[in-house]
Write an enzyme that holds these catalytic residues in place. Structure first.
Site, PDB file in Angstrom:
ATOM      1  N   ARG A  16     -87.127 -34.022  50.359  1.00 21.65           N
ATOM      2  CA  ARG A  16     -86.060 -33.133  49.870  1.00 21.65           C
ATOM      3  C   ARG A  16     -86.662 -31.888  49.204  1.00 21.65           C
ATOM      4  O   ARG A  16     -86.614 -30.803  49.737  1.00 21.65           O
ATOM      5  CB  ARG A  16     -85.142 -33.905  48.897  1.00 21.65           C
ATOM      6  CG  ARG A  16     -83.795 -33.232  48.655  1.00 21.65           C
ATOM      7  CD  ARG A  16     -83.824 -32.117  47.659  1.00 21.65           C
ATOM      8  NE  ARG A  16     -84.341 -32.532  46.360  1.00 21.65           N
ATOM      9  CZ  ARG A  16     -84.649 -31.684  45.392  1.00 21.65           C
ATOM     10  NH1 ARG A  16     -84.505 -30.391  45.570  1.00 21.65           N
ATOM     11  NH2 ARG A  16     -85.132 -32.127  44.253  1.00 21.65           N
ATOM     12  N   ASP A  17     -87.260 -32.062  48.049  1.00 24.31           N
ATOM     13  CA  ASP A  17     -87.772 -30.913  47.283  1.00 24.31           C
ATOM     14  C   ASP A  17     -88.830 -30.153  48.085  1.00 24.31           C
ATOM     15  O   ASP A  17     -88.850 -28.914  48.115  1.00 24.31           O
ATOM     16  CB  ASP A  17     -88.369 -31.412  45.955  1.00 24.31           C
ATOM     17  CG  ASP A  17     -88.406 -30.334  44.881  1.00 24.31           C
ATOM     18  OD1 ASP A  17     -88.466 -29.146  45.220  1.00 24.31           O
ATOM     19  OD2 ASP A  17     -88.401 -30.686  43.689  1.00 24.31           O
ATOM     20  N   HIS A 210     -89.530 -34.812  36.247  1.00 23.66           N
ATOM     21  CA  HIS A 210     -89.697 -34.095  37.516  1.00 23.66           C
ATOM     22  C   HIS A 210     -90.496 -32.840  37.209  1.00 23.66           C
ATOM     23  O   HIS A 210     -89.963 -31.844  36.740  1.00 23.66           O
ATOM     24  CB  HIS A 210     -88.308 -33.760  38.086  1.00 23.66           C
ATOM     25  CG  HIS A 210     -88.336 -32.973  39.357  1.00 23.66           C
ATOM     26  ND1 HIS A 210     -88.098 -33.551  40.588  1.00 23.66           N
ATOM     27  CD2 HIS A 210     -88.580 -31.663  39.601  1.00 23.66           C
ATOM     28  CE1 HIS A 210     -88.193 -32.614  41.528  1.00 23.66           C
ATOM     29  NE2 HIS A 210     -88.479 -31.460  40.948  1.00 23.66           N
ATOM     30  N   HIS A 212     -93.444 -29.889  38.085  1.00 28.78           N
ATOM     31  CA  HIS A 212     -94.123 -29.119  39.126  1.00 28.78           C
ATOM     32  C   HIS A 212     -95.533 -28.758  38.665  1.00 28.78           C
ATOM     33  O   HIS A 212     -95.816 -28.706  37.474  1.00 28.78           O
ATOM     34  CB  HIS A 212     -93.321 -27.869  39.467  1.00 28.78           C
ATOM     35  CG  HIS A 212     -92.151 -28.146  40.363  1.00 28.78           C
ATOM     36  ND1 HIS A 212     -91.958 -27.513  41.562  1.00 28.78           N
ATOM     37  CD2 HIS A 212     -91.107 -29.003  40.238  1.00 28.78           C
ATOM     38  CE1 HIS A 212     -90.849 -27.957  42.129  1.00 28.78           C
ATOM     39  NE2 HIS A 212     -90.305 -28.866  41.353  1.00 28.78           N
ATOM     40  N   CYS A 243     -94.080 -22.344  45.649  1.00 30.06           N
ATOM     41  CA  CYS A 243     -93.090 -21.553  44.947  1.00 30.06           C
ATOM     42  C   CYS A 243     -93.186 -20.137  45.479  1.00 30.06           C
ATOM     43  O   CYS A 243     -94.258 -19.537  45.459  1.00 30.06           O
ATOM     44  CB  CYS A 243     -93.369 -21.581  43.445  1.00 30.06           C
ATOM     45  SG  CYS A 243     -92.343 -20.425  42.531  1.00 30.06           S
ATOM     46  N   ASN A 252     -94.376 -29.547  43.701  1.00 29.93           N
ATOM     47  CA  ASN A 252     -94.297 -30.727  42.841  1.00 29.93           C
ATOM     48  C   ASN A 252     -95.679 -31.276  42.560  1.00 29.93           C
ATOM     49  O   ASN A 252     -96.634 -31.009  43.287  1.00 29.93           O
ATOM     50  CB  ASN A 252     -93.509 -31.835  43.548  1.00 29.93           C
ATOM     51  CG  ASN A 252     -92.037 -31.563  43.544  1.00 29.93           C
ATOM     52  OD1 ASN A 252     -91.482 -31.146  44.553  1.00 29.93           O
ATOM     53  ND2 ASN A 252     -91.411 -31.764  42.414  1.00 29.93           N
TER      54      ASN A 252
HETATM   55 ZN    ZN Z   1     -88.450 -29.691  41.976  1.00 22.86          ZN
END
Ligand code: ZN
Length: 314
Positions: A16-17, A210, A212, A243, A252
């Site tokens: 997902r991420d 969560h 990064h 990013c 992540n």
């Molecule tokens: Zn994230």
């Protein structure tokens, strides 16, 4: 600190991420192969996709099919992200075990991400909780408070705001509220302070970290959270994600590196490190144009690495 018999849950969020932050679209068959390999390596929770408009995120248009596939694995918790009630309805229909909803602590990020103010988003979550209670009481609702440690648009995010939001969410009846360092701004002291306050405010409902790795502090921040009693961590295989505002920076925290850190400390992740490293091949094959990060995979598992024999394995 006695670490023997301590356990953590590593929740893999790459499908997902990771996939939503890159341009390439991973073909459905590769996603299935990847999820199957992650499960085989010992991952017990996987965030497999997101129920958002496929126009917005074509990378995740096959989430429904992926949920059904992932549900064939025994004891695997299948998780998907939903941004609104409509997404929650689609997620519940697909049969997910758990949904995760992002609520931004930064107003600017909230408007940019879900086109709602933070209080509008809280109202949306309330609706989702009521709907869940009515039709699918067994489905878990987790919230990740995004930009909890700072925001690329707004800069400073007040800790009081984060805690106030977490408190309202817990009152609504969500199962867990975690903290997300969406922008890679956090430092270990800040992580400790905010998780301590979170736990003091909402107790058992305080959820996952969560974090990064945008500025290289991902693992340090995870360790800080662990020392504050956090036992659930999101991570992404190969640090997939990146990013767009920080060229060369990974996304992540890298699952392989995180598993290695915990296992080397004698903390049980349930994950087989060699098998996990093998799953990177699928990623590299499926996404030949994307960078795959990870210090452990590059340097190799150290020769003195072993699962401590004094660890309690259940
Ligand atoms: Zn994230």
């Amino acid at each position: 600190m006695n670490l023997v018999s301590k356990k953590v849950l590593i929740s893999e969020v790459g499908p997902r991420d990771g996939l939503q932050s890159i341009q390439s679209i991973m073909p459905t068959e590769f996603k299935k192969e990847w999820i199957a390999a992650l499960y085989k390596a010992g991952l017990q929770e996987i965030e497999v996709g997101s129920f958002v408009s496929s126009k917005l995120l074509p990378q995740l248009a096959d989430t429904s099919e992926i949920v059904k596939f992932a549900k064939t694995f025994e004891h695997l918790t299948v998780l998907a992200l939903v941004p609104n009630l409509k997404g929650a309805q689609a997620a519940f229909e697909s049969g997910v075990h758990k949904i995760t909803i992002p609520v931004s602590a930064s107003e600017a990020h909230s408007l940019a991400n879900v086109r709602k103010t933070t209080s509008e988003m809280l109202a949306e979550v309330n609706q989702i909780v009521l709907y869940r209670n009515q039709i699918a009481p067994r489905i878990q609702i987790e919230i990740g408070i995004s930009t909890a440690f700072g925001c690329t648009l707004q800069g400073v995010v007040l800790e009081d705001d984060v805690i106030r939001i977490a408190h309202s969410l817990a009152e609504m009846g969500v199962d867990e509220v975690g903290l997300s360092d969406t922008t890679g701004y956090a430092n270990p002291e800040q992580v400790k302070r905010l998780f301590r306050r979170l736990k003091a405010t909402i107790g058992e409902r305080s959820g996952a970290a969560h974090l990064h790795n945008t500025r290289g502090l991902g693992l340090a921040n995870c360790l800080a959270a662990f020392e504050e009693g956090v036992r659930a961590f999101d991570a992404s295989l190969g640090g997939l994600g990146g990013c767009p505002y920080a060229p060369g920076a990974s996304g992540n925290v890298v699952t392989e590196d995180l598993v290695f850190m915990f296992e080397a400390m004698g903390v049980d992740t349930g994950v087989n490190i060699e098998a996990l490293i093998e799953t990177r091949k699928i990623l590299q094959q499926a996404l030949p144009n994307e960078l795959v990060y990870g210090m452990l995979a590059e340097a190799g598992v150290p020769k003195n690495f072993r699962i401590p024999s004094d660890r309690v394995v259940e």
